[in-house]
Write a protein that holds these residues in place. Structure first.
Motif, PDB file in Angstrom:
ATOM      1  N   LYS A  58       0.827  -1.225   0.000  1.00 35.55           N
ATOM      2  CA  LYS A  58       0.000   0.000   0.000  1.00 35.55           C
ATOM      3  C   LYS A  58       0.851   1.261   0.000  1.00 35.55           C
ATOM      4  CE  LYS A  58      -4.053  -2.053   2.218  1.00 35.55           C
ATOM      5  NZ  LYS A  58      -4.952  -2.024   3.396  1.00 35.55           N
ATOM      6  N   THR A  59       1.851   1.283   0.902  1.00 33.28           N
ATOM      7  CA  THR A  59       2.644   2.513   1.061  1.00 33.28           C
ATOM      8  C   THR A  59       3.927   2.495   0.252  1.00 33.28           C
ATOM      9  OG1 THR A  59       3.873   1.645   2.973  1.00 33.28           O
ATOM     10  CG2 THR A  59       1.755   2.741   3.399  1.00 33.28           C
ATOM     11  N   GLY A  60       4.402   1.303  -0.116  1.00 32.51           N
ATOM     12  CA  GLY A  60       5.661   1.202  -0.834  1.00 32.51           C
ATOM     13  C   GLY A  60       6.871   1.212   0.080  1.00 32.51           C
ATOM     14  N   LYS A  61       6.647   1.225   1.425  1.00 26.45           N
ATOM     15  CA  LYS A  61       7.776   1.250   2.358  1.00 26.45           C
ATOM     16  C   LYS A  61       8.508  -0.096   2.328  1.00 26.45           C
ATOM     17  CE  LYS A  61       9.067   1.902   7.171  1.00 26.45           C
ATOM     18  NZ  LYS A  61       8.603   2.068   8.563  1.00 26.45           N
ATOM     19  N   ALA A  62       9.842  -0.035   2.221  1.00 27.44           N
ATOM     20  CA  ALA A  62      10.669  -1.241   2.186  1.00 27.44           C
ATOM     21  C   ALA A  62      11.280  -1.474   3.565  1.00 27.44           C
ATOM     22  CB  ALA A  62      11.765  -1.108   1.138  1.00 27.44           C
ATOM     23  N   THR A  63      11.044  -2.650   4.138  1.00 27.30           N
ATOM     24  CA  THR A  63      11.602  -3.015   5.448  1.00 27.30           C
ATOM     25  C   THR A  63      12.679  -4.059   5.249  1.00 27.30           C
ATOM     26  OG1 THR A  63       9.435  -2.622   6.451  1.00 27.30           O
ATOM     27  CG2 THR A  63      11.042  -3.879   7.745  1.00 27.30           C
ATOM     28  N   PHE A  64      13.889  -3.770   5.777  1.00 25.63           N
ATOM     29  CA  PHE A  64      15.024  -4.692   5.659  1.00 25.63           C
ATOM     30  C   PHE A  64      15.157  -5.469   6.967  1.00 25.63           C
ATOM     31  CE2 PHE A  64      15.672  -1.651   2.420  1.00 25.63           C
ATOM     32  CZ  PHE A  64      16.555  -2.167   1.485  1.00 25.63           C
ATOM     33  N   THR A  65      15.249  -6.789   6.900  1.00 29.84           N
ATOM     34  CA  THR A  65      15.411  -7.601   8.110  1.00 29.84           C
ATOM     35  C   THR A  65      16.521  -8.618   7.918  1.00 29.84           C
ATOM     36  OG1 THR A  65      13.681  -9.113   7.328  1.00 29.84           O
ATOM     37  CG2 THR A  65      12.997  -7.397   8.860  1.00 29.84           C
ATOM     38  N   ARG A  66      17.133  -8.949   9.062  1.00 29.19           N
ATOM     39  CA  ARG A  66      18.150 -10.013   9.076  1.00 29.19           C
ATOM     40  C   ARG A  66      17.539 -11.192   9.814  1.00 29.19           C
ATOM     41  NH1 ARG A  66      23.824 -10.054  12.537  1.00 29.19           N
ATOM     42  NH2 ARG A  66      24.560 -12.092  11.804  1.00 29.19           N
TER      43      ARG A  66
END
Length: 542
Positions: A58-66
């Motif tokens: 929806k927002t296009g926010k990219a979340t990076f996780t390890r």
């Protein structure tokens, strides 16, 4: 390229635009972007780390996780993506093997090389999605006709634009010396659709018999409605063809319906096939009758069918011989393809001479082996006896119908025939052993002494040799070389061993040698029976 709020929405907009252009699911493009961002992050944080990226739809926010996974102590290999139960206790309350620990990491800025790499990943994913879509679109269209636009010609092969991709019309699938220019419209039959490494391959044809059948279905409404059925098609592309049809409505003539008013329907098909002459033939369940129809326009005097051997002899008047055979054997070849039978054509005079020669040969056989005079031997042949086995093992009553034969004479005839056969069998077995045939093959059930001798001459001397044979090597068959059918002689063909018998014997030998598990054969047979039962059930419902 940095993942900031300014360009977060751009990700989704780009994904939507690419998906619309390529007619694929936008979710697949977003997944490709996630993969490319994860790859860029690994180049920053370390290739051994398990970095994952999730883009909010929806927002296009990219979340990076390890992500790190809990493993057994002795299985610990990658310290960046795995840790032991003890090591995990400082991050998790009650860690167990298989649990994962996820922690967010700062987003990365993509340099020029990373951005280029991300672009390649996205393009690759999009290409794969396009190929899947193309395959799904065309896989169920095999066996149908499609209109296309010629794009180009490469080494005689025509590349055709079929709307959602390209297809290939190979040189040997074109009629005669057809040539096409770019942007020419072309009507073709989709022969096969395959999913290959470089993408789906769509193979087209204009020479397939099914192409003609589909053209008739388009031109003749009765065929489309199922009132008339096309039972068989045989083609010599660009030259001549035969098509067999049957009507399920007694009031409709199948041949007339396919020809159409003043030949309009068949002429439309002929024009599409570059002037190919088409014989439309009424189909008949009775094979000899069907063959007489198939050999039109030639007239047939007599037909002799050998169902076991799948062969048929056709006798024609002398003046009809060239017409029945056709130019370069075309007429008889097409009739053979249409009926599925091997056809021998001879004139009435040739048949008379052959029958006389067979009569004399069998007469001599009985004279030499049973010590009979010519008149008595001729009586046996006239009553239909063709070999010693028939005389030796036939019911006595069948010998008693011959004039001058009583029970004593019949018994003496059979005794002589059996003695000769036993002597022949012993000689054949001795010869087979002398040629090197081993006991493993001698003891195999179903092989006579003469068969063993024939196999030995063909260099088949052990059970292992026999088990490696192909069915046609034993029973014989036909192959096509340069468009001509060529006969392959089988080692056991003189003994009238069918392909089915040969297959059964070969499989038995392989089971005996332990090469094949008999339970697998039984399960395959059961599956085949189940399919047959299912087909029968569907027919019953229909």
């Amino acid at each position: 390229m940095a993942i900031t709020s300014a360009n977060q929405l751009e990700l989704l907009q780009t994904a939507e635009a690419v998906a619309r252009e390529k007619m694929i699911d936008p979710g697949l493009v977003v997944e490709a972007m996630e993969e490319s961002l994860a790859r860029a992050a690994k180049s920053r944080y370390g290739a051994e780390m398990d970095i994952r990226v999730d883009i909010d739809r929806k927002t296009g926010k990219a979340t990076f996780t390890r992500v790190r996974t809990v493993v057994e102590d002795e299985e610990l290999e990658n310290y960046q993506a795995e840790f032991t139960v003890d090591q995990a206790k400082q991050y998790m309350a009650d860690p167990k093997v298989g649990d994962t620990y996820v922690e967010e990491v700062p987003p990365v800025e993509m340099g020029r090389i990373a951005a280029q790499s991300a672009k390649q990943v996205i393009l690759q994913k999009v290409r794969e999605a396009e190929r899947d879509r193309q395959y799904e679109e065309f896989k169920d269209r095999a066996g149908t006709i499609i209109n296309g636009l010629v794009k180009r010609e490469e080494y005689g092969n025509v590349i055709v634009d079929v709307g959602a991709g390209e297809a290939i019309l190979r040189r040997n699938e074109k009629i005669g010396r057809e040539s096409y220019r770019p942007n020419d419209r072309i009507r073709v039959y989709i022969k096969d659709v395959r999913r290959e490494q470089r993408g789906p391959q769509i193979f087209l044809s204009r020479t397939a018999p099914e192409f003609m059948a589909e053209l008739f279905k388009m031109e003749v409404p009765e065929i489309y409605d199922g009132i008339i059925e096309i039972k068989a098609v045989a083609r010599d592309p660009g030259s001549r063809a035969k098509i067999a049809v049957i009507s399920y409505d007694g009031s409709i003539d199948p041949v007339g319906a396919c020809v159409g008013m003043r030949g309009s329907r068949v002429q439309a098909v002929v024009n599409e096939l570059q002037g190919e002459k088409i014989d439309i033939i009424p189909w008949n369940e009775d094979q000899p009758t069907f063959l007489v129809n198939a050999l039109q326009p030639a007239e047939v005097s007599k037909v002799v069918l050998d169902e076991e051997a799948g062969k048929i002899e056709v006798v024609v008047p002398e003046e009809q011989l060239s017409l029945a055979i056709g130019r370069r054997g075309q007429n008889v070849r097409l009739a053979s393809q249409l009926t599925g039978l091997d056809i021998d054509i001879m004139t009435e005079e040739q048949e008379s001479q052959r029958r006389q020669a067979e009569f004399e040969l069998r007469t001599k056989l009985f004279m030499d082996n049973l010590d009979l005079d010519e008149f008595f031997a001729q009586l046996l042949v006239s009553e239909g006896f063709t070999n010693l086995e028939e005389v030796a093992y036939v019911e006595v009553d069948e010998l008693l119908v011959i004039d001058g034969v009583d029970e004593d004479t019949a018994g003496e005839l059979q005794a002589r025939a059996r003695d000769v056969l036993e002597a022949q069998n012993k000689a054949a077995l001795d010869n087979a052993r002398a040629l090197g045939v081993e006991d493993s093959l001698v003891e195999f059930e179903g092989l006579t002494s003469q068969m063993l001798e024939a196999l030995a001459k063909d260099d088949v001397k052990t059970l292992e040799d026999f088990a490696t044979c192909a069915d046609w090597e034993l029973a014989g068959g036909w192959t096509t070389v340069n468009g001509e059918r060529v006969k392959d002689d089988g080692a056991l063909e003189p003994f009238e061993v069918s392909l089915e018998d040969a297959q059964a014997m070969i499989m038995t030998a392989r089971v005996m040698l332990g090469w094949v598990d008999p339970t697998e054969l039984e399960s395959d047979a059961d599956e085949g029976d189940a399919e047959t039962d299912g087909d029968n059930a569907e027919e019953a419902e229909a």
